[in-house]
Structures are given as C-alpha cells and as structure tokens.
Design an enzyme around this catalytic site. Structure first.
Site, mmCIF file in Angstrom:
data_model
loop_
_atom_site.group_PDB
_atom_site.id
_atom_site.type_symbol
_atom_site.label_atom_id
_atom_site.label_comp_id
_atom_site.label_asym_id
_atom_site.label_seq_id
_atom_site.Cartn_x
_atom_site.Cartn_y
_atom_site.Cartn_z
ATOM 1 N N GLU A 296 0.861 -1.168 0.000
ATOM 2 C CA GLU A 296 0.000 0.000 0.000
ATOM 3 C C GLU A 296 0.903 1.224 0.000
ATOM 4 O OE1 GLU A 296 -3.112 0.693 3.204
ATOM 5 O OE2 GLU A 296 -1.986 2.525 2.879
ATOM 6 N N CYS A 330 -2.769 8.112 4.085
ATOM 7 C CA CYS A 330 -2.720 7.904 2.648
ATOM 8 C C CYS A 330 -4.020 8.324 2.005
ATOM 9 C CB CYS A 330 -2.412 6.458 2.344
ATOM 10 S SG CYS A 330 -3.559 5.392 3.145
HETATM 11 C C1 LIG Z 1 0.894 5.524 6.067
HETATM 12 O O1 LIG Z 1 2.105 6.097 5.746
HETATM 13 C C2 LIG Z 1 2.803 5.560 4.645
HETATM 14 C C3 LIG Z 1 4.100 6.315 4.493
HETATM 15 O O2 LIG Z 1 4.939 5.992 5.549
HETATM 16 C C4 LIG Z 1 1.953 5.642 3.399
HETATM 17 O O3 LIG Z 1 2.611 5.076 2.300
HETATM 18 C C5 LIG Z 1 0.651 4.927 3.653
HETATM 19 O O4 LIG Z 1 -0.151 5.040 2.535
HETATM 20 C C6 LIG Z 1 -0.051 5.473 4.877
HETATM 21 N N1 LIG Z 1 -1.205 4.641 5.166
HETATM 22 C C7 LIG Z 1 -2.338 5.126 5.608
HETATM 23 C C8 LIG Z 1 -3.458 4.168 5.819
HETATM 24 O O5 LIG Z 1 -2.495 6.298 5.851
HETATM 25 C C1 LIG Z 2 -0.930 -4.893 3.456
HETATM 26 O O1 LIG Z 2 -0.997 -3.851 4.364
HETATM 27 C C2 LIG Z 2 -1.870 -2.789 4.075
HETATM 28 C C3 LIG Z 2 -1.877 -1.848 5.222
HETATM 29 O O2 LIG Z 2 -0.709 -1.198 5.273
HETATM 30 C C4 LIG Z 2 -3.260 -3.251 3.814
HETATM 31 O O3 LIG Z 2 -4.081 -2.186 3.411
HETATM 32 C C5 LIG Z 2 -3.234 -4.329 2.787
HETATM 33 O O4 LIG Z 2 -4.531 -4.820 2.603
HETATM 34 C C6 LIG Z 2 -2.318 -5.420 3.235
HETATM 35 N N1 LIG Z 2 -2.349 -6.522 2.332
HETATM 36 C C7 LIG Z 2 -2.390 -7.766 2.731
HETATM 37 C C8 LIG Z 2 -2.602 -8.780 1.695
HETATM 38 O O5 LIG Z 2 -2.217 -8.080 3.875
#
Ligand SMILES: *[C@@H]1O[C@H](CO)[C@@H](O)[C@H](O)[C@H]1NC(C)=O
Ligand SMILES: *[C@@H]1O[C@H](CO)[C@@H](O)[C@H](O)[C@H]1NC(C)=O
Ligand SMILES: *[C@@H]1O[C@H](CO)[C@@H](O)[C@H](O)[C@H]1NC(C)=O
Ligand SMILES: *[C@@H]1O[C@H](CO)[C@@H](O)[C@H](O)[C@H]1NC(C)=O
Length: 545
Positions: A296, A330
């Site tokens: 992500e 994000c």
């Molecule tokens: C959290 O921060 C990371 C950068 O460190 C970013 O790539 C990611 O999308 C963010 N996730 C959320 C759910 O805000």
């Molecule tokens: C990987 O981590 C992100 C959160 O950072 C999540 O949104 C995503 O669904 C995860 N994928 C799996 C397959 O665990």
C-alpha cells in the site's frame, strides 16, 4: 460507562461457527468521563520517561549497540543481517506447529488481544500512540483502539468462517479444503502513521497460520512494541511473530534474499515497494514458492465538488480530510476541484474555519486539531512543496503554510490555489497538511472528471460532492478506476473495518482490502483434499468393452 465494562467481549458464538462481531464503539473522552481520566493518567505516567525497546531474536531480547530514538523511546535496532537470519530460523522452527493449530485456537488469541485493547490496555496504547506518533485523542482512538480491535476481531471471525467454505462432496468421495499458512515466512513492513496497520500487518498473517518477521517503523516503536507484547500476553506463542526493528534497506535485502520468503506486505513509498518487488524478481530462482507481494503506497486523493453540492459538507469534510493528523494519511484529501459558482462561498468558509484550527501538542492541550509532522525528513519535504507554491506563478497560497521546527516539526495547515490543474502539486503525494484547489468553470465538470482521473498515478480514495443524481452517476462511471475507496457526499478519509474495506490500485498498491474477508485470503495457501471411501475397482472404462 466504565472502562471495565468495555472489556466484555463483544462477540457471541452462534450454532456451528458463525460469529457475531460488531465495530468497537468510539469513545468520546468528554470532560469528566472515566475514559478521559484513565487516558490522562496514562499520559502522565509516560511524561519524562524513556522506554527502552529491544530487538527480539528467537524469542530473546537482544540489545544492540545501534540505538534509535523516537520521542520517549530508545530502541535497539536488529541492524545486522546475522540477527535477522536468526529471526528467520527461529520463526521457521515453530511454523509447522503453529500452522497445525486449529484456526479456532489461533482466533481466540486475537479475540483476547482485542478484549485487552478494548478494556484494560486501552489508555496505555492510546497514550503511547499520542505521544509517540503525535496524534490527538480522537485520531489515536480511531486507530490504536477502534481500528486495531476491529481488525483483530473481524479477521478472527473471517478466519474461522473461512473454514466453512468447503467444496462439494460426491459419493463415494469426500472433498475438503484445508486453509494452510504459506510455506516460509512473511515479512511485514509497517508505517508510522497507524498503530492499527502494524498490528494488522503482522497479526493477520499470524492468525492465518503464518510466521512473521515484523519490521515496525522507527517512528512508531512505542505503540508497536506494546501491541506485540499484548499479543504475547494474549497467548501468541514465542517466535510466531518476530519483532525486528531494523533499517529498511538491511531488512529488505535480508528478507528478499532468503529462500524462505513466501510473502511480503509493505506499506510506504512507491519507490521502496518497487525496489522490493525488483529484488524479489531478481531472486526468483532461490525461492521455494512464489512470494505473495502486497503493498500500500499512498494516494493523491480528490474531492470533486459539483455546482449542486452542499457547501457546508464540502467545507467541513475537506478540512477534516486534508488536515487531520497533519494530512499524514494515505487517504487524506490533497486536491479539491471547486466549481466557479460556488468557489467564493467555499473559499470564504474554508478560510474562516481555517483560522480556528489549533496546531500544537495534543497530549498537553486537548483542544489541538493536529500536531507536528512525524520527522525532519517529512518536514523538509513539505517545506519544499510550500516553497514551490511560493515561487510558482501558477500557485497562490490562500492561507497558512508557515513552517517552524524549533520545538517540533510544525507546519500550519496550508491552502493553495492552482491555476494549472497539472502542476506537480496537483499530481504528487505530499503527505502533509497541504490542500491544493483548482477552480473550474461549472459547465466543464465532465472534462474535469476526466482530468481528475488522469492527473495522478494513484488510485486510492476520492469523493464526489453533488446533490444532482445524474452527476453522481456520471462521476461514479468516469472515476471508476480513480479510487479503490470512493465516497459520495462524504470525505475521503475515515474508512471503518468491515464497513469500507480499504485499498487502492494503480500506484497506490495491490488493493487487498484490509478490513474485509478478501484480505485474509492473501495469507493462506489452500490445499484441496479428496478422500475416497470405496475401493477403486477397475482401470478400464466401460466404453472399452
Ligand atoms: C501511512 O504512511 C505511509 C508512508 O509511511 C503511506 O505510504 C501509507 O499510505 C499510509 N497509510 C495510511 C493508511 O495512511
Ligand atoms: C498490506 O498492508 C496494508 C496496510 O498497510 C493493507 O491495506 C493491505 O490490505 C495489506 N495486504 C495484505 C494482503 O495483507
Ligand atoms: C462546520 O464545522 C464548524 C466547526 O466545528 C461548525 O461550527 C459548523 O456548524 C459546521 N458546519 C456544518 C454545516 O456542520
Ligand atoms: C502555468 O500553467 C500553464 C497551464 O495552465 C502552463 O502552460 C505553464 O507551463 C505553467 N507555468 C509554470 C511555470 O508551471
């Protein structure tokens, strides 16, 4: 409502194994409430203290000479590839036994951890998230309490229910599906911005029978370590999750070069994710199995406003989405498209409310709306964007944007108007409290929808504000690929587990929808078993007679 009441498990086992789970209620922390008093006590307990955090190698605490500091924490970094390789070996040593445990047993550990977080450990994990990651009460509550608890409970429910998805059996055979963990170890790299993401990244693969090397973020060590400890106290056996603070590149190089890598879940920048993906491709010949790669990587989320929109919802929704947690989500809104007929109103209200936003230390002053950004790197990057706005003829700063790093990395919420819809500030992720606005002629809204779809490489979240049903319909079609989480008359942030499963495609990642049953499927490698109960009589077929 007392905190002890909250620790009552909010789930009921029905006949066979359908489990009823509801979202964890979000507490309000009103003055005089018991939850506020408990939180204040936990915050006081952390004041002036430095917690030391080891790296855990094969279940043992290891203190290395390489020490990192986060606010109130010093942690040992498992810098050395040798230590990481020991972690891999220790994890692999318990893998089979863990994978063979019935899913109900594994799920119980996560239900228990959720109950601990919901009840007695809530103030502690909230205080640590507030102090360590600079969150306000509500931002800590929706993350380290509500979302993490929901992840644990819902994923445990989905995991148990998955067992009921079984193939057809036709006499004289019975068929079954065995939901195995992946063969090898899963590497999880979690970001600083959500305590819940760390818990989910490391916890969910473990729930599904995997062993995990968890590299928490340097800037979320305090809360991540607490979550790790809570999982152990809830009954997670040692070595199933290895807690390994480490440098990103050292961790990445070591895990991708191990023949046992079977999965990688990464949250962070596109660049780093691509780098890891490339490393995995280069090492493909070594692996026993094709590693599952999930990531992500952020977004450039939009609020599209049509001339028929309700202005107050636009204004308040945008302020929350763009500026809460300093825009370090994000899903934060960072580009707003406003029709010229409504812009004077929207602008006036945005500026009026902007003037009321208080930026400060949320652990000391509960009235602050957001705090400093996470570190000097982040501060420097945001400052460069604001500088860009100051010097570019197409951009004008309407409000805020002062940066001050004397006592913390503070950035005033900044609103910028862009005359150029393709300026880099409309395309690239900033990850700070910066909102860019493009004002378009009302009549051209269709072109603007096309423009929104093609402006940035990301596809994470986005919102459409309109009362006109036809416009909503059109926008939904044109923006079908522009957002994995799409909102209508609501802001682009704030997804809730099991209600708005989260994730986006394009450069935003592999869209695995955390907070839904789809997510757990990524961490299982099912085995189909056919057992036949009658003797095999013949090798010849009847037509051969
Ligand atoms: C959290 O921060 C990371 C950068 O460190 C970013 O790539 C990611 O999308 C963010 N996730 C959320 C759910 O805000
Ligand atoms: C990987 O981590 C992100 C959160 O950072 C999540 O949104 C995503 O669904 C995860 N994928 C799996 C397959 O665990
Ligand atoms: C927008 O938020 C402000 C501040 O909380 C509030 O005074 C105002 O009533 C809100 N507007 C609407 C329409 O809810
Ligand atoms: C300003 O915007 C116009 C398009 O609206 C673009 O052609 C021009 O290159 C931009 N100028 C700068 C300095 O970016």
């Amino acid at each position: 409502r007392s905190l002890s009441l909250l620790s009552r498990p909010r789930l009921r086992w029905q006949h066979r194994s359908a489990i009823e789970v509801t979202n964890e209620p979000i507490l309000e922390f009103k003055p005089g409430s018991p939850e506020r008093a408990a939180l204040q006590k936990a915050l006081n307990a952390l004041q002036g203290k430095t917690e030391t955090i080891p790296c855990v190698v094969g279940g043992e605490e290891v203190w290395t000479a390489d020490v990192r500091y986060q606010v109130s924490v010093s942690s040992s970094s498992c810098m050395h590839p040798d230590l990481l390789n020991k972690d891999i070996q220790a994890a692999l040593a318990v893998r089979r036994e863990w994978d063979l445990r019935p899913v109900q047993d594994r799920a119980q550990i996560f239900f228990k951890a959720a109950d601990m977080l919901s009840g007695p450990r809530r103030p502690e994990v909230l205080a640590k998230t507030m102090i360590g990651q600079g969150k306000t009460i509500i931002q800590a509550e929706i993350d380290a309490a509500a979302e993490l608890i929901d992840f644990f409970r819902f994923n445990a429910k989905y995991a148990v229910e998955l067992e009921q998805q079984q193939p057809l059996s036709v006499s004289p055979s019975t068929n079954s599906m065995v939901y195995r963990g992946l063969e090898g170890f899963v590497a999880a790299v979690s970001p600083f911005n959500f305590t819940a993401i760390g818990g989910n990244l490391a916890g969910t693969p473990a729930l599904m029978g995997n062993v995990v090397l968890w590299k928490p973020s340097d800037t979320a060590m305090l809360s991540s370590y607490t979550v790790y400890k809570i999982l152990l106290e809830a009954g997670l056996p040692p070595n199933v999750i290895q807690f390994v603070p480490a440098d990103g590149p050292v961790f990445g190089d070591t895990v991708t070069s191990s023949e046992h890598l079977c999965g990688l879940n990464f949250t962070g920048s596109v660049l780093t994710f691509k780098r890891l993906w490339r490393q995995v491709s280069e090492n493909l010949d070594r692996y026993h199995t094709f590693p599952r790669l999930t990531g992500e990587c952020g977004g450039k989320n939009f609020h599209f406003v049509h001339a028929s929109a309700d202005v107050p919802s636009v204004v308040n929704g945008t302020l929350r989405s763009a500026f809460e947690y300093s825009g370090q989500k994000c899903s934060a809104c960072s580009r707003l498209y406003a029709p010229d007929s409504l812009w004077p109103q929207i602008k006036a209200k945005l500026l009026e409310e902007h003037g009321k936003i208080k930026v400060g230390n949320p652990a000391e002053d509960f009235g602050t709306f957001f705090s400093a950004v996470i570190d000097d790197k982040s501060f420097g990057r945001i400052k460069r964007w604001i500088k860009h706005a100051e010097t570019s003829p197409n951009l004008s700063i309407l409000a805020g944007g002062k940066c001050d790093d004397k006592v913390g990395y503070f950035v005033e919420p900044c609103i910028i108007e862009s005359k150029d819809p393709k300026d880099p500030i409309m395309q690239e992720e900033i990850f700070g409290p910066v909102l860019s606005v493009y004002v378009y002629p009302d009549k051209q809204y269709k072109e603007i929808l096309q423009l929104i779809d093609t402006t940035s490489p990301y596809g994470l979240t986005g919102a459409v504000f309109a009362q006109d049903k036809n416009v909503i319909d059109e926008a939904t079609k044109i923006l079908r690929n522009a957002a994995g989480n799409f909102y209508i008359n609501d802001k682009s942030t704030g997804s809730v587990v099991a209600q708005q499963p989260f994730g986006g495609a394009r450069a935003s990642g592999t869209n695995d929808k955390a907070g839904s049953p789809h997510y757990i499927l990524r961490w299982t490698s099912p085995q189909a078993v056919k057992e036949t109960h009658a003797p095999l009589g013949d090798w010849k077929y009847s037509y051969m007679q």
